[in-house]
Design a protein around this motif. Sequence first.
Motif, mmCIF file in Angstrom:
data_model
loop_
_atom_site.group_PDB
_atom_site.id
_atom_site.type_symbol
_atom_site.label_atom_id
_atom_site.label_comp_id
_atom_site.label_asym_id
_atom_site.label_seq_id
_atom_site.Cartn_x
_atom_site.Cartn_y
_atom_site.Cartn_z
ATOM 1 N N LYS A 1 0.840 -1.201 0.000
ATOM 2 C CA LYS A 1 0.000 0.000 0.000
ATOM 3 C C LYS A 1 0.872 1.247 0.000
ATOM 4 N N TYR B 1 0.650 5.432 0.795
ATOM 5 C CA TYR B 1 -0.089 6.531 1.411
ATOM 6 C C TYR B 1 0.814 7.752 1.355
ATOM 7 N N GLY B 2 0.704 8.552 0.293
ATOM 8 C CA GLY B 2 1.582 9.708 0.152
ATOM 9 C C GLY B 2 3.027 9.256 0.057
ATOM 10 N N TYR C 1 4.515 7.347 2.288
ATOM 11 C CA TYR C 1 4.686 6.094 3.023
ATOM 12 C C TYR C 1 4.333 4.898 2.147
ATOM 13 N N GLU D 1 -3.088 2.539 8.145
ATOM 14 C CA GLU D 1 -3.866 3.645 7.576
ATOM 15 C C GLU D 1 -4.288 4.624 8.660
ATOM 16 N N ALA D 2 -4.710 4.119 9.806
ATOM 17 C CA ALA D 2 -5.118 4.989 10.904
ATOM 18 C C ALA D 2 -3.946 5.814 11.433
ATOM 19 N N VAL E 1 -1.158 6.829 9.690
ATOM 20 C CA VAL E 1 -0.557 7.773 8.745
ATOM 21 C C VAL E 1 -1.535 8.796 8.190
ATOM 22 N N LYS E 2 -2.804 8.631 8.424
ATOM 23 C CA LYS E 2 -3.794 9.596 7.923
ATOM 24 C C LYS E 2 -3.929 10.776 8.858
#
Length: 136
Positions: free
Chosen positions: A110, A112-113, A115, A132-133, A135-136
């Motif tokens: 995955k 995330y930006g 990451y 996800e929790a 790094v968001k």
Amino acid sequence: KLKAIMEGIYAACAAAAEKYEMPMGTSELTDAETIDYIYPGLADVSLKQQALYITMMSLNNGELSMVEVENEADAETVKAIFEKRVQNMVDGGAWYPGPTEIWTNQSRVKVYGNYVLLTVGENCDSIVADFEALVK
């Protein structure tokens, strides 16, 4: 921050072993030569931080690696490196039928930006949700 995220996931594993049970023999990769062998090309990417945990046994039942890249454009490069690692394990690197099944069906990569996460194991979807929790 990424190291804290990684340690937080592992702390959750230790605190709730029934939820996250990391494979025996899992340890952090810090040696540049070994990292280059496991993740060819990763050394060519500018990283802010990395936390690379793999099972250092022929019976490789899991892996948990995360990086933060300097430039968001490099996240796709790392994603491709992690996906290649999964494919190499599926194509024979996992050696045994059980681990090959895990690498085939229980692996997630995955982005995330800046990451990038690679998680392999029976709790991969829960680890993705936790990551996800964080790094968001």
